[in-house]
Design an enzyme around this catalytic site. Structure first.
Site, PDB file in Angstrom:
ATOM      1  N   GLU A   1       9.148   4.823  29.371  1.00 17.80           N
ATOM      2  CA  GLU A   1       9.654   3.682  30.142  1.00 17.80           C
ATOM      3  C   GLU A   1       8.586   3.108  31.056  1.00 17.80           C
ATOM      4  O   GLU A   1       7.671   3.798  31.502  1.00 17.80           O
ATOM      5  CB  GLU A   1      10.899   4.079  30.924  1.00 17.80           C
ATOM      6  CG  GLU A   1      10.739   5.246  31.854  1.00 17.80           C
ATOM      7  CD  GLU A   1      12.083   5.668  32.445  1.00 17.80           C
ATOM      8  OE1 GLU A   1      12.789   6.450  31.784  1.00 17.80           O
ATOM      9  OE2 GLU A   1      12.413   5.224  33.541  1.00 17.80           O
TER      10      GLU A   1
ATOM     11  N   CYS B   1       7.115  15.345  31.391  1.00 12.51           N
ATOM     12  CA  CYS B   1       6.180  15.794  32.420  1.00 12.51           C
ATOM     13  C   CYS B   1       6.350  17.294  32.586  1.00 12.51           C
ATOM     14  O   CYS B   1       7.433  17.825  32.423  1.00 12.51           O
ATOM     15  CB  CYS B   1       6.505  15.095  33.743  1.00 12.51           C
ATOM     16  SG  CYS B   1       5.328  15.460  35.060  1.00 12.51           S
TER      17      CYS B   1
ATOM     18  N   CYS C   1       8.661  18.613  39.526  1.00  8.26           N
ATOM     19  CA  CYS C   1       9.093  18.312  40.899  1.00  8.26           C
ATOM     20  C   CYS C   1      10.625  18.303  40.962  1.00  8.26           C
ATOM     21  O   CYS C   1      11.277  17.749  40.083  1.00  8.26           O
ATOM     22  CB  CYS C   1       8.529  16.961  41.360  1.00  8.26           C
ATOM     23  SG  CYS C   1       6.734  16.949  41.411  1.00  8.26           S
TER      24      CYS C   1
ATOM     25  N   GLY D   1       5.234  11.226  33.908  1.00 10.59           N
ATOM     26  CA  GLY D   1       4.007  11.939  33.556  1.00 10.59           C
ATOM     27  C   GLY D   1       3.066  12.118  34.727  1.00 10.59           C
ATOM     28  O   GLY D   1       3.182  11.440  35.748  1.00 10.59           O
ATOM     29  N   GLU D   2       2.148  13.044  34.549  1.00  8.88           N
ATOM     30  CA  GLU D   2       1.126  13.294  35.568  1.00  8.88           C
ATOM     31  C   GLU D   2      -0.217  12.816  35.002  1.00  8.88           C
ATOM     32  O   GLU D   2      -0.775  13.442  34.101  1.00  8.88           O
ATOM     33  CB  GLU D   2       1.107  14.792  35.913  1.00  8.88           C
ATOM     34  CG  GLU D   2      -0.084  15.256  36.711  1.00  8.88           C
ATOM     35  CD  GLU D   2      -0.380  14.426  37.970  1.00  8.88           C
ATOM     36  OE1 GLU D   2       0.549  14.108  38.723  1.00  8.88           O
ATOM     37  OE2 GLU D   2      -1.560  14.081  38.175  1.00  8.88           O
TER      38      GLU D   2
ATOM     39  N   LEU E   1       2.782  13.501  48.455  1.00 10.32           N
ATOM     40  CA  LEU E   1       2.715  14.596  49.424  1.00 10.32           C
ATOM     41  C   LEU E   1       4.105  15.186  49.670  1.00 10.32           C
ATOM     42  O   LEU E   1       4.343  16.361  49.414  1.00 10.32           O
ATOM     43  CB  LEU E   1       2.096  14.048  50.721  1.00 10.32           C
ATOM     44  CG  LEU E   1       1.634  15.049  51.755  1.00 10.32           C
ATOM     45  CD1 LEU E   1       0.607  16.003  51.191  1.00 10.32           C
ATOM     46  CD2 LEU E   1       1.043  14.305  52.964  1.00 10.32           C
ATOM     47  N   HIS E   2       5.001  14.385  50.193  1.00  5.97           N
ATOM     48  CA  HIS E   2       6.430  14.705  50.369  1.00  5.97           C
ATOM     49  C   HIS E   2       6.744  15.827  51.350  1.00  5.97           C
ATOM     50  O   HIS E   2       7.918  16.003  51.714  1.00  5.97           O
ATOM     51  CB  HIS E   2       7.110  15.008  49.025  1.00  5.97           C
ATOM     52  CG  HIS E   2       6.930  13.945  47.984  1.00  5.97           C
ATOM     53  ND1 HIS E   2       6.994  12.604  48.278  1.00  5.97           N
ATOM     54  CD2 HIS E   2       6.672  14.009  46.649  1.00  5.97           C
ATOM     55  CE1 HIS E   2       6.788  11.899  47.174  1.00  5.97           C
ATOM     56  NE2 HIS E   2       6.578  12.725  46.170  1.00  5.97           N
TER      57      HIS E   2
ATOM     58  N   CYS F   1      11.887   7.280  38.465  1.00  9.32           N
ATOM     59  CA  CYS F   1      11.126   7.817  37.333  1.00  9.32           C
ATOM     60  C   CYS F   1      11.989   8.580  36.353  1.00  9.32           C
ATOM     61  O   CYS F   1      12.674   9.519  36.714  1.00  9.32           O
ATOM     62  CB  CYS F   1      10.078   8.806  37.827  1.00  9.32           C
ATOM     63  SG  CYS F   1       9.003   8.153  39.050  1.00  9.32           S
TER      64      CYS F   1
HETATM   65  N1  SAH Z   1       3.083  12.516  38.485  1.00  8.43           N
HETATM   66  C1  SAH Z   1       2.631  11.509  39.388  1.00  8.43           C
HETATM   67  C2  SAH Z   1       3.119  10.111  39.080  1.00  8.43           C
HETATM   68  C3  SAH Z   1       4.546   9.914  38.688  1.00  8.43           C
HETATM   69  S1  SAH Z   1       5.786  10.008  39.909  1.00  8.43           S
HETATM   70  C4  SAH Z   1       2.964  11.906  40.814  1.00  8.43           C
HETATM   71  O1  SAH Z   1       3.590  12.933  41.012  1.00  8.43           O
HETATM   72  O2  SAH Z   1       2.532  11.216  41.731  1.00  8.43           O
HETATM   73  C5  SAH Z   1       5.569   8.633  40.984  1.00  8.43           C
HETATM   74  C6  SAH Z   1       6.070   8.879  42.403  1.00  8.43           C
HETATM   75  O3  SAH Z   1       7.506   8.887  42.462  1.00  8.43           O
HETATM   76  C7  SAH Z   1       5.643  10.224  42.964  1.00  8.43           C
HETATM   77  O4  SAH Z   1       5.283  10.064  44.320  1.00  8.43           O
HETATM   78  C8  SAH Z   1       6.906  11.040  42.833  1.00  8.43           C
HETATM   79  O5  SAH Z   1       6.885  12.165  43.666  1.00  8.43           O
HETATM   80  C9  SAH Z   1       7.951  10.022  43.176  1.00  8.43           C
HETATM   81  N2  SAH Z   1       9.312  10.322  42.755  1.00  8.43           N
HETATM   82  C10 SAH Z   1       9.749  10.943  41.659  1.00  8.43           C
HETATM   83  N3  SAH Z   1      11.091  11.037  41.632  1.00  8.43           N
HETATM   84  C11 SAH Z   1      11.517  10.424  42.746  1.00  8.43           C
HETATM   85  C12 SAH Z   1      12.803  10.194  43.297  1.00  8.43           C
HETATM   86  N4  SAH Z   1      13.907  10.603  42.692  1.00  8.43           N
HETATM   87  N5  SAH Z   1      12.865   9.527  44.479  1.00  8.43           N
HETATM   88  C13 SAH Z   1      11.744   9.113  45.104  1.00  8.43           C
HETATM   89  N6  SAH Z   1      10.504   9.302  44.643  1.00  8.43           N
HETATM   90  C14 SAH Z   1      10.394   9.972  43.479  1.00  8.43           C
END
Ligand code: SAH
Length: 350
Positions: A96, A116, A120, A163-164, A219-220, A337
């Site tokens: 997508e 992926c 996470c 994806g990463e 980062l989160h 995502c």
């Molecule tokens: N793998 C990469 C890129 C894809 S995710 C990464 O981790 O950065 C793109 C961004 O969306 C990342 O910051 C990810 O942590 C965040 N993300 C994924 N799921 C999410 C959700 N449900 N709510 C908010 N952000 C989210």
């Protein structure tokens, strides 16, 4: 995968294409003509390349595989015009991509892998696991197909879909080279953002490339303990290692890092979190992008409410941190995502 048997023509740079066409004994300009059909005129098939001899096109068809994504579903947000595309790859896998309109131009968010493996805990992309890496041409054609379908010029590309990207490093770099090539769409490196969950060796390697792209770091959380609860990658690399890699990236490229921080109610949005985040990133030349977490059905995170998000932002600003709140685009169309692909796959399975 048939792409392994035949050379994937859309993933070749112009010099590589010239070399691949040598056995064809065509005039020297042929490679450039073909390249421009693929990367500038965005031809979906050889049939469109009307000024190339039919016999040559036929030979190309036999020798190479030609990536051309097929849109199987398009959703348009009634709120902000964001469009989400579900594309089928030649092996039937689905990816997508999202098209967003901003004041400063159109932006496309692309996927870098089918599924992926980063896992996470708040993300829908990880729910079905990892299938395979995307080829450079499969990343590119998300941009090309969207350009063809919307008729709009794409000015920014963000690698923030499923994806990463640093887990598909070589293909990502080729993708960037082709996307920024002056014989193709010629998108400026500064208009490309690559988002990573924090693969430290990948960040260091990318720093060495000295590209002018923006690196976004997911980062989160601002402590190792909390980050490990949200992101398995934090078990591999500590925040200390990660921050040193980010500093290195800035030193090598001069590009300010963007930290992405998705806010989940009661999880990472407290005063204590602001304090810890400030202490962690204050020494860096950076920018924070706050994202109200997008609730995913299968995950039990709730979004921080508007007031909490504003409060978090104001406190960070008071601490001298540069911060913006990400506009939520396409919330009404499975914006987060991996959500569209997942809902489509579930429907088909039922
Ligand atoms: N793998 C990469 C890129 C894809 S995710 C990464 O981790 O950065 C793109 C961004 O969306 C990342 O910051 C990810 O942590 C965040 N993300 C994924 N799921 C999410 C959700 N449900 N709510 C908010 N952000 C989210």
């Amino acid at each position: 995968m048939n792409t392994e048997e035949k050379k994937d023509i859309k993933s070749l740079t112009l010099p590589q294409l010239q070399e691949a066409l040598e056995p064809f004994s065509e005039p020297a300009y042929r490679a450039k003509q073909l390249y421009e059909w693929m990367h500038r005129k965005l031809a979906a098939d050889y049939d469109e390349m009307t000024n190339l001899p039919a016999a040559f096109r036929e030979k190309c068809r036999e020798t190479f595989c030609y990536t051309s994504l097929r849109a199987v579903r398009v959703q348009e947000s009634a709120v902000d015009g964001t469009k989400k595309f579900l594309f089928a790859l030649s092996d039937g896998n689905l990816v997508e991509s999202v098209w967003m309109r901003y004041k400063h131009g159109n932006s496309v968010c692309i996927s870098s892998q089918v599924g992926c493996r980063m896992g996470c805990r708040f993300c829908a992309s990880a729910l079905n696991g990892w299938e395979r890496n995307l080829l450079p041409s499969e990343m590119l054609d998300q941009v090309y197909a969207i350009t063809r379908l919307t008729g709009g010029r794409v000015s920014n590309v963000v690698v923030m879909g499923t994806g990463e990207p640093l887990d598909n490093y070589e293909n990502l770099l080729r993708f960037i080279a082709l996307l920024t090539d002056e014989n193709g769409l010629h998108i400026s490196q500064r208009n490309i953002t690559v988002s990573t969950c924090g693969i430290v060796p990948g960040i260091r390697q990318l720093a060495e490339e000295k590209l002018q792209i923006t690196l976004a770091l997911s980062l989160h959380a601002a402590t190792d303990e909390k980050r490990r609860r949200l992101m398995p990658i934090a078990e591999r690399y500590s925040l200390d290692e990660l921050m040193r890699a980010c500093t290195y990236y800035f030193e090598k490229t001069g590009r300010r890092i963007t930290f992405e921080y998705s806010l989940a109610d009661g999880v990472n949005d407290t005063k204590e979190d602001v304090r810890e985040l400030t202490a962690l990133i204050k020494p860096l030349n950076c920018h924070v992008n706050l994202i109200p977490i997008n609730p995913v059905k299968e995950r039990d995170f709730r979004q921080s409410d508007r007031r909490a998000v504003e409060g978090f932002k104001n406190k960070l600003e008071k601490n001298g941190i540069n911060v913006t709140i990400r506009r939520e685009m396409g919330r009404d169309i499975d914006g987060a995502c991996g959500q569209l692909r997942r809902s489509h796959m579930k429907e088909r399975a039922e």
